[in-house]
Every structure is written in structure tokens, then in C-alpha cells.
Design a protein around this motif. Structure first.
Motif, mmCIF file in Angstrom:
data_model
loop_
_atom_site.group_PDB
_atom_site.id
_atom_site.type_symbol
_atom_site.label_atom_id
_atom_site.label_comp_id
_atom_site.label_asym_id
_atom_site.label_seq_id
_atom_site.Cartn_x
_atom_site.Cartn_y
_atom_site.Cartn_z
ATOM 1 N N ALA A 112 -13.144 0.873 17.878
ATOM 2 C CA ALA A 112 -14.168 0.112 17.121
ATOM 3 C C ALA A 112 -15.744 0.141 17.789
ATOM 4 C CB ALA A 112 -13.922 -1.417 17.265
ATOM 5 N N PRO A 113 -16.625 -0.075 16.785
ATOM 6 C CA PRO A 113 -16.779 -0.371 15.345
ATOM 7 C C PRO A 113 -16.545 0.921 14.312
ATOM 8 C CG PRO A 113 -18.920 -0.556 16.151
ATOM 9 C CD PRO A 113 -18.038 -0.212 17.242
ATOM 10 N N THR A 114 -15.745 0.768 13.538
ATOM 11 C CA THR A 114 -15.615 1.951 12.467
ATOM 12 C C THR A 114 -15.927 1.288 11.118
ATOM 13 O OG1 THR A 114 -13.190 1.338 12.425
ATOM 14 C CG2 THR A 114 -13.996 3.443 13.659
ATOM 15 N N PRO A 115 -16.551 2.297 10.326
ATOM 16 C CA PRO A 115 -16.870 1.744 8.769
ATOM 17 C C PRO A 115 -15.445 1.352 8.137
ATOM 18 C CG PRO A 115 -17.164 4.053 9.209
ATOM 19 C CD PRO A 115 -16.892 3.727 10.302
ATOM 20 N N PRO A 116 -15.769 0.531 7.124
ATOM 21 C CA PRO A 116 -14.526 0.114 6.249
ATOM 22 C C PRO A 116 -13.594 1.346 5.598
ATOM 23 C CG PRO A 116 -16.353 -1.262 5.698
ATOM 24 C CD PRO A 116 -17.058 -0.148 6.948
ATOM 25 N N ALA A 117 -14.556 2.459 5.088
ATOM 26 C CA ALA A 117 -13.688 3.454 4.716
ATOM 27 C C ALA A 117 -12.711 4.081 5.593
ATOM 28 C CB ALA A 117 -14.915 4.708 4.208
ATOM 29 N N LEU A 118 -13.148 4.183 6.746
ATOM 30 C CA LEU A 118 -12.079 4.835 7.836
ATOM 31 C C LEU A 118 -10.858 3.796 7.983
ATOM 32 C CD1 LEU A 118 -14.578 6.731 10.408
ATOM 33 C CD2 LEU A 118 -13.205 7.468 8.231
ATOM 34 N N ASP A 119 -11.378 2.444 8.313
ATOM 35 C CA ASP A 119 -10.186 1.480 8.521
ATOM 36 C C ASP A 119 -9.313 1.600 7.275
ATOM 37 O OD1 ASP A 119 -11.603 0.565 10.488
ATOM 38 O OD2 ASP A 119 -12.774 -1.202 9.464
ATOM 39 N N ARG A 120 -9.831 1.775 5.975
ATOM 40 C CA ARG A 120 -8.972 1.942 4.736
ATOM 41 C C ARG A 120 -7.939 3.049 4.939
ATOM 42 N NH1 ARG A 120 -9.872 4.616 -0.329
ATOM 43 N NH2 ARG A 120 -8.609 3.739 -2.109
ATOM 44 N N LEU A 121 -8.746 4.372 5.402
ATOM 45 C CA LEU A 121 -8.037 5.570 5.505
ATOM 46 C C LEU A 121 -6.686 5.408 6.498
ATOM 47 C CD1 LEU A 121 -8.019 8.575 5.102
ATOM 48 C CD2 LEU A 121 -9.621 8.880 7.039
ATOM 49 N N CYS A 122 -6.856 4.748 7.647
ATOM 50 C CA CYS A 122 -5.873 4.761 8.479
ATOM 51 C C CYS A 122 -4.865 3.610 7.844
ATOM 52 C CB CYS A 122 -6.688 3.967 9.751
ATOM 53 S SG CYS A 122 -7.583 5.011 10.879
ATOM 54 N N ARG A 123 -5.124 2.792 7.093
ATOM 55 C CA ARG A 123 -4.084 1.646 6.743
ATOM 56 C C ARG A 123 -3.249 2.623 5.649
ATOM 57 N NH1 ARG A 123 -8.372 -1.943 6.531
ATOM 58 N NH2 ARG A 123 -8.711 -1.584 4.318
ATOM 59 N N ASP A 124 -4.004 3.255 4.764
ATOM 60 C CA ASP A 124 -3.425 4.106 3.818
ATOM 61 C C ASP A 124 -2.523 5.129 4.407
ATOM 62 O OD1 ASP A 124 -4.272 2.489 1.574
ATOM 63 O OD2 ASP A 124 -6.170 3.550 1.306
ATOM 64 N N GLY A 125 -3.199 5.869 5.423
ATOM 65 C CA GLY A 125 -2.398 7.068 6.110
ATOM 66 C C GLY A 125 -0.960 6.445 6.589
ATOM 67 N N ARG A 126 -0.958 5.255 7.159
ATOM 68 C CA ARG A 126 0.204 4.608 7.714
ATOM 69 C C ARG A 126 1.272 4.301 6.448
ATOM 70 N NH1 ARG A 126 1.987 2.978 12.125
ATOM 71 N NH2 ARG A 126 -0.114 3.073 13.124
ATOM 72 N N ARG A 127 0.577 3.922 5.341
ATOM 73 C CA ARG A 127 1.309 3.621 4.180
ATOM 74 C C ARG A 127 1.833 4.782 3.454
ATOM 75 N NH1 ARG A 127 5.009 1.123 1.652
ATOM 76 N NH2 ARG A 127 4.883 0.874 -0.401
ATOM 77 N N ALA A 128 1.206 5.998 3.678
ATOM 78 C CA ALA A 128 1.579 7.249 3.111
ATOM 79 C C ALA A 128 2.987 7.725 3.817
ATOM 80 C CB ALA A 128 0.489 8.366 3.079
ATOM 81 N N MET A 129 2.833 7.577 5.118
ATOM 82 C CA MET A 129 3.897 7.882 5.802
ATOM 83 C C MET A 129 5.248 7.039 5.616
ATOM 84 S SD MET A 129 4.663 7.470 9.974
ATOM 85 C CE MET A 129 4.476 5.617 9.775
ATOM 86 N N GLN A 130 5.145 5.941 5.408
ATOM 87 C CA GLN A 130 5.945 4.930 4.979
ATOM 88 C C GLN A 130 6.530 5.434 3.522
ATOM 89 O OE1 GLN A 130 3.837 1.411 5.367
ATOM 90 N NE2 GLN A 130 4.267 1.091 7.576
ATOM 91 N N ILE A 131 5.626 5.614 2.636
ATOM 92 C CA ILE A 131 6.497 6.060 1.412
ATOM 93 C C ILE A 131 7.166 7.316 1.562
ATOM 94 C CG2 ILE A 131 5.536 7.148 -0.622
ATOM 95 C CD1 ILE A 131 3.157 4.939 -0.548
ATOM 96 N N GLY A 132 6.642 8.046 2.384
ATOM 97 C CA GLY A 132 7.662 9.376 2.581
ATOM 98 C C GLY A 132 8.824 9.069 3.205
ATOM 99 N N ILE A 133 8.899 8.345 4.211
ATOM 100 C CA ILE A 133 10.125 7.851 4.740
ATOM 101 C C ILE A 133 10.850 7.357 3.761
ATOM 102 C CG2 ILE A 133 11.216 6.526 6.460
ATOM 103 C CD1 ILE A 133 8.871 6.899 8.304
ATOM 104 N N ALA A 134 10.613 6.516 2.809
ATOM 105 C CA ALA A 134 11.618 5.837 1.786
ATOM 106 C C ALA A 134 12.196 6.595 1.182
ATOM 107 C CB ALA A 134 10.503 4.860 1.198
ATOM 108 N N GLN A 135 11.634 7.993 1.006
ATOM 109 C CA GLN A 135 12.623 9.104 0.267
ATOM 110 C C GLN A 135 13.477 9.653 0.889
ATOM 111 O OE1 GLN A 135 11.490 9.109 -3.004
ATOM 112 N NE2 GLN A 135 10.240 7.583 -2.275
ATOM 113 N N VAL A 136 13.850 9.323 2.014
ATOM 114 C CA VAL A 136 14.684 10.138 2.958
ATOM 115 C C VAL A 136 15.915 9.479 2.895
ATOM 116 C CG1 VAL A 136 15.412 10.655 5.386
ATOM 117 C CG2 VAL A 136 12.946 10.825 4.844
ATOM 118 N N GLY A 137 17.023 10.102 2.447
ATOM 119 C CA GLY A 137 18.495 9.835 2.414
ATOM 120 C C GLY A 137 19.366 10.728 2.046
ATOM 121 N N SER A 138 20.694 10.599 2.223
ATOM 122 C CA SER A 138 21.695 11.683 1.964
ATOM 123 C C SER A 138 21.778 11.989 0.629
ATOM 124 C CB SER A 138 22.985 11.158 2.493
ATOM 125 O OG SER A 138 22.876 10.370 3.857
#
Length: 249
Positions: A112-138
């Protein structure tokens, strides 16, 4: 690696917990003015205390215990005399082995402090990982991981670094089934086998498309230059979805 027995899963979870705890401790200790070498020393001490071995050092001779990448550095940053400053994006990537099992985790942290655009990028980066993990299954398609992440990224106006992929892991840092795209691809007909161990680690960017080599032979930079974040878990595919083994505890 393909998990076939409970003791294999237990061994993987044990080293997964170690790398997750190490990364979180490093993130908590990070503050403006400290060097990336000092941050890496925290990781080295924690891994040694747990009887774990740095995977990039033991596998590739990497000149640090962990990879610490700041701002314009996308991945594989060498810990050194660079000082962390307010407003920086710092990626901490910790991979290690213990008792013959390997696990890999990473995340990008804001100073901190970081601009809102980077805060959003971090939140969305974690979400992108979670979306990928949701596609993992036998039985699910491996390419489904990149397809889902790509759809999310495009919808939010981001790009994905397209030459840094997820990978198989377990008995080695990188193993079968080799590289697994975290961006949309065509022609990959592979399916996820039950018990497969892999990472899910998209590199989400505000314009970067490729990772290019730096002068030190290790550090990678985005091309074109743009902010990039990475979030990563090691997971195991089951009939009920993914088991995340890189959880702190």
C-alpha cells in the motif's frame, strides 16, 4: 503424478501446507525498504525448519530459495538488493519438496498504497485462478481450464501471458502431462485423469501477452510491458472436483 493411495495424498498435503505457510509468512513480513533478499531469507529459514528443500534451487540451480518478482518482473525474479517500495506489486512463488513430494504455490501482493486498477487486477487474478480450478475434475478436458480463464479475462478487458503455463507436479517440480495452457487453445484433446496432480496458475495482465527473458538469464518480463499478477495452487483431480493441497494451516 497421479495419486493412487491416501499416504501419497497425505505427503502431498504436508509439503503443500509448508509452502503455503511459507508464502503467507513472507507476505506478512513484507514492508517498504526491505530487500527481496531479506524477504527470501525468511522463506529459506521456514523451509529449512520444516525439513523442506527449495524446488527451483534443487531442480534448476536457481540462485535463490524462492522466486520474488516486483512490478515489471513477471516471474522467476532473483532475490537480491532490490528494495521493495510503497505501491509495488510483489509476486512470491514458493515451491519445495519433502519426503519425495513437490508442491508449488504463488500469489501477488500489494504494498500500500496502490491505485484502484491494480487492486482490481489482483482481485481478478485470484478469481481467474479459482475459475481455472473449478474446471479440474476426473475426465474433464485439460483445455477447459484455459477456456474458462480466457472467457473471464476477455470479459474483464485483460490479457493472459501465453507462454507461462500450468504443469504437472508431484514427484518432480515439472512432470507429465507437461504444460497446461491457462489461455484458450485449440487441438488439445487431453483429459484429466483421476488423481492427477497439477498446478493452476494464470498470469493475468493489463496488456502483456508474452514473457521474455531478462539479462540475468532467469527473470522474465512482460511483452508488451504491462502490470501482471499470478496466483497459483497445486491441486489434485477427483471425481468431485479439485482438492487444493497448498492451503496454509
Amino acid at each position: 503424478m497421479t495419486i493412487t493411495k491416501q499416504d501419497e495424498l497425505d505427503g502431498l498435503k504436508a509439503v503443500g501446507r509448508i509452502v503455503a505457510n511459507t508464502m503467507q509468512a513472507m507476505a506478512r513480513a513484507m514492508e517498504p525498504g526491505m530487500t527481496t533478499r531479506e524477504l527470501d531469507e525468511i522463506g529459506r529459514a521456514m523451509l529449512e525448519a520444516e525439513g523442506a528443500v527449495s524446488a527451483p534451487r534443487s531442480t534448476y540451480g536457481f540462485p535463490g530459495t524462492t522466486c520474488i518478482s516486483v512490478n515489471e518482473e513477471v516471474a522467476h525474479g532473483i532475490p537480491g538488493e532490490r528494495r521493495i517500495g510503497a505501491g509495488d506489486l510483489v509476486n512470491i512463488d514458493v515451491s519445495a519438496s519433502k519426503d519425495g513430494y513437490f508442491a508449488d504455490t504463488g500469489a501477488t501482493f500489494r504494498v500500500a498504497p496502490t491505485p484502484p486498477a491494480l487492486d482490481r487486477l489482483c482481485r481478478d487474478g485470484r478469481r481467474a485462478m479459482q475459475i481455472g480450478i473449478a474446471q479440474v475434475g476426473s475426465g474433464k478436458p485439460l483445455a477447459g481450464i484455459g477456456k474458462a480463464i480466457g472467457h473471464f479475462a476477455a470479459g474483464r478487458g485483460y490479457t493472459l501471458i501465453r507462454n507461462l503455463a500450468s504443469h504437472g507436479i508431484g514427484r518432480a517440480l515439472h512432470e507429465d502431462p507437461g504444460e497446461i495452457a491457462t489461455w484458450p487453445t485449440r487441438g488439445d484433446r487431453r483429459r484429466i485423469g483421476k488423481g492427477l496432480v497439477l498446478t493452476v496458475e494464470p498470469f493475468l495482465s493489463m496488456g502483456g501477452m508474452w514473457a521474455t527473458d531478462g539479462a540475468d538469464g532467469w527473470t522474465l518480463y512482460s511483452e508488451p510491458r504491462a502490470a501482471v499478477v499470478q496466483y497459483e495452487h497445486t491441486v489434485v483431480a477427483t471425481d468431485r472436483g479439485a482438492i487444493i493441497v497448498t492451503q496454509p494451516g
